[in-house]
Each structure stands twice: as C-alpha cells, then as structure tokens.
Write a protein that holds these residues in place. Sequence first.
Motif, PDB file in Angstrom:
ATOM      1  N   UNK A 260       0.832  -1.197   0.000  1.00 52.25           N
ATOM      2  CA  UNK A 260       0.000   0.000   0.000  1.00 52.25           C
ATOM      3  C   UNK A 260       0.872   1.255   0.000  1.00 52.25           C
ATOM      4  N   UNK A 261       0.467   2.295  -0.744  1.00 52.37           N
ATOM      5  CA  UNK A 261       1.220   3.563  -0.700  1.00 52.37           C
ATOM      6  C   UNK A 261       1.352   4.119   0.707  1.00 52.37           C
ATOM      7  N   UNK A 262       0.373   3.886   1.575  1.00 50.39           N
ATOM      8  CA  UNK A 262       0.479   4.379   2.943  1.00 50.39           C
ATOM      9  C   UNK A 262       1.663   3.739   3.667  1.00 50.39           C
ATOM     10  N   UNK A 263       2.000   2.498   3.301  1.00 46.13           N
ATOM     11  CA  UNK A 263       3.166   1.847   3.902  1.00 46.13           C
ATOM     12  C   UNK A 263       4.442   2.567   3.490  1.00 46.13           C
ATOM     13  N   UNK A 264       4.506   2.965   2.230  1.00 47.26           N
ATOM     14  CA  UNK A 264       5.675   3.703   1.743  1.00 47.26           C
ATOM     15  C   UNK A 264       5.761   5.063   2.422  1.00 47.26           C
ATOM     16  N   UNK A 265       4.623   5.698   2.643  1.00 45.98           N
ATOM     17  CA  UNK A 265       4.615   7.004   3.311  1.00 45.98           C
ATOM     18  C   UNK A 265       5.129   6.887   4.743  1.00 45.98           C
ATOM     19  N   UNK A 266       4.749   5.833   5.457  1.00 49.47           N
ATOM     20  CA  UNK A 266       5.267   5.611   6.815  1.00 49.47           C
ATOM     21  C   UNK A 266       6.782   5.447   6.777  1.00 49.47           C
ATOM     22  N   UNK A 300       1.931  -5.053   9.550  1.00 53.79           N
ATOM     23  CA  UNK A 300       1.759  -5.753   8.268  1.00 53.79           C
ATOM     24  C   UNK A 300       2.439  -4.990   7.134  1.00 53.79           C
ATOM     25  N   UNK A 301       2.323  -3.661   7.130  1.00 51.29           N
ATOM     26  CA  UNK A 301       2.923  -2.851   6.069  1.00 51.29           C
ATOM     27  C   UNK A 301       4.440  -2.981   6.065  1.00 51.29           C
ATOM     28  N   UNK A 302       5.061  -2.842   7.235  1.00 52.52           N
ATOM     29  CA  UNK A 302       6.510  -2.934   7.311  1.00 52.52           C
ATOM     30  C   UNK A 302       6.996  -4.342   6.965  1.00 52.52           C
TER      31      UNK A 302
END
Length: 402
Positions: A260-266, A300-302
């Motif tokens: 998810x792009x939000x994961x990249x933003x984090x 999960x994103x990381x």
Amino acid sequence: MQPVPFLEAMQYAQLKKIVLPDEFYSLDLRTRHYASTVSFLTSLEQINTVMHAINKSIVDGSTFQDFKDLVADKGIDLPESYLDNVFRTNIQSAYAHGRWQQQQRNKVAKPYLMYSAIDDSRVRPSHLAMNRIVRHIDDPFWLIWYPPNGFRCRCTVIALTEKQALKYCITSDEDLPDIAVDLGWSTSPASFGDLSSLVDQKIADSLLDKTFLLEQKQLIQAEWTASDKLKSLLAPMNDQSRNLFETITKKVIPLDPNIRPSAIKVLIDYVMGNDAALTAYLSKEPISMAEQVLRRWLVADMTQIQAVAKNTADVVTGSVSLSYVASLQVGQTITLDFPLMLAASNTDVVIKVENAVGLGIDLEQLNAGQGVLFEIGISFEVVSVEMVSGKLVYMLKVIANL
C-alpha cells in the motif's frame, strides 16, 4: 474480463475524484469511495490518463490488453503486474457498485443473493469458502462480504428468486464460514458512505447473533478511526518526500504490487526524520480497538516492505537520539514498539546491532539512502555499553523476532 457495461458502473467510475497517492491515503475510508489514484504515479495528469483509460474500458467493455495498450500509447511506463492490479480492482469495484444498485432496485423479484467465487488456482481460500453462500439481500452478511473483497478479487454476487434460493439452499447461520474480515480493504458497495443508521437497523432486525454483528460494526468503525489517526500522524508531503515516494514506489511495486502507498509514506517519515508523532503514538500501550487496528496495519505494512528489501548484513550500525538509549542497561531486554531507524550520522551516540541478518529493511535496496529500519516486534539484548573513539556505543544482539 469483458463484462456487459451498464450505466451505474460508468456513473460511479466517472464521478470519482482524481487525487495524488498521498492525498488518497490521507482520506478517511468512507471518502476514499469517491476518489481514485494510481500509486506508481506522482502527476495528476498521468493519474487522470490512467483512470480515463479504465473508464473507457468500463464504457466499451474492453480487455486488459486494450487498456494496457492505451496507457502505453500515452507514454506512461508501468509494470504489467501493477497495471493488472489497477485495472482489475477498479473495474471490479465499479461493476460491484452498479450491480449492487441494480439488485437493490430488483429485490422484490429477486430477494436473495448468492456469493460466486471462481474456483481455480488463483482464488483465495477465504473467498472460495464463501462460494454459493445464499442469504437474503437485506441480510447484514452483505454489509461485510459483498465483493470485491481485496485487490484483484474476481468474486461476484448473483441475484436469485426465492424459488432459486430454495433450490440452491439458503445458507444457515451455523453453516457460515468463520472468516476474518480484511480491515485494510474498504470498497464494498454495501458499505458505501456512512451507513451507521442502516447497519443499526439491520442488526436490530436480523436473526443473526447480535453480538457477532455488533463486533463487526465496531471493527469497521475502528478502521475508520484508525485511518483518520494515521492521516494526522504522518507529515505533509513536500517536493523532497514526493521524490522519495516515487523512488521507493518504483522499486517495491514491481516486486509486490499489493504494497500500500500508505506503507511507503510511513517508511518515508522514518527515513526523513518525520517520525516523532508516529513513534510517540506507537510507544503507548494500545487501548482502543482503533489503536490496535492501526498498530496491526503498520506491522503488516513494514513486513511487506521488509520482504522485498530484507537486510543482508549481520552487523548494523547507526546513530539514534540520546533520549532513546539513556535508560538502556547491560543485560536488559527490549522489544520494539515502533520501527527503529539506524543510519550513519555524526552524533556521539551509536547503536551496533549483532545477529541482524534477515531482519530490518535495507534502505539502500530501495534507493532511499543508507541505513536499516528495524520493524516492530524485534527483541534485543543490551550486550555492552562503552566509549569507543569518543563515541558512546551500545551493543545490542537480536534475540527474537516477534
């Protein structure tokens, strides 16, 4: 995939606002229904071109190859796997919204719905478990499980007369599969907009277990709250972070189109030192369901990014703030409640992590600079604290990865 076009699907797709990826992922989940983005692109003009091609596919009933050729003709270069994700997810969502509206208008004649999954090697086991479930169109089951139920989901729903429903057998409460709701997914047409009052009424009228239904409603509300909280914690994008966003995206999306792009933003917030608000929030013990949801998202994103950019060095060295290490003592065990960024700098406080191979995200592999970002849940033992060449060095050893 060449579905028969219908007006409701075209209207839904064409009315959606085109936004940049960081704007899209800062919207609350309800508002995202009205927006579209393409996370591989950072130009509104390019995103609009891709979404126009998708809308044309909906109108014409054209194929993925037609869509891909149209995007290529406009000079936009995107990985085929990612284009496939964008195409199929947007097409399925648009047709699901149109199909839902048509079924609602025709529910007097066909008051039952049957879940239809494609039984092949690509189907998710959880989706296959719902194949041929038959429930009344007003049953709360559809508030949760009306497809699509994830990226590239190909499932659909078939409207049935009462006679047809009885022939297929109406699924009893006892025969419903026990499947966890994917809280990271929120494009079901049955949850379009704020349906709190409708959900409350359906729960009151339903013969299903009220406790279960209330739990599902609370989970959905928790997701909305977590989305709003994440928006408030992440730093606004600027030219530098947009460039880094594009750089990392071009690296990870071909490797895993579902990141998810939000994961990249984090990740960008930690790389650029904008992590103070997020770190402070994660440092607190989760109390509310929304806090637990947000923490679960971040873990999960990381993990997804770490899977495509895994650290390969056995020893990782980097600097951290004095406030972080001030309380560390030899023999102490610590477990990360938030990502830990280790990168070279000129500070006098250094952390050296042993036994780190296979853990953490190697930023160099993402073309995002030097350093390693260790994910939530890793445990370390403080092996030593000593002065080395005028620097205070904390030696840590990885002892567990939770």
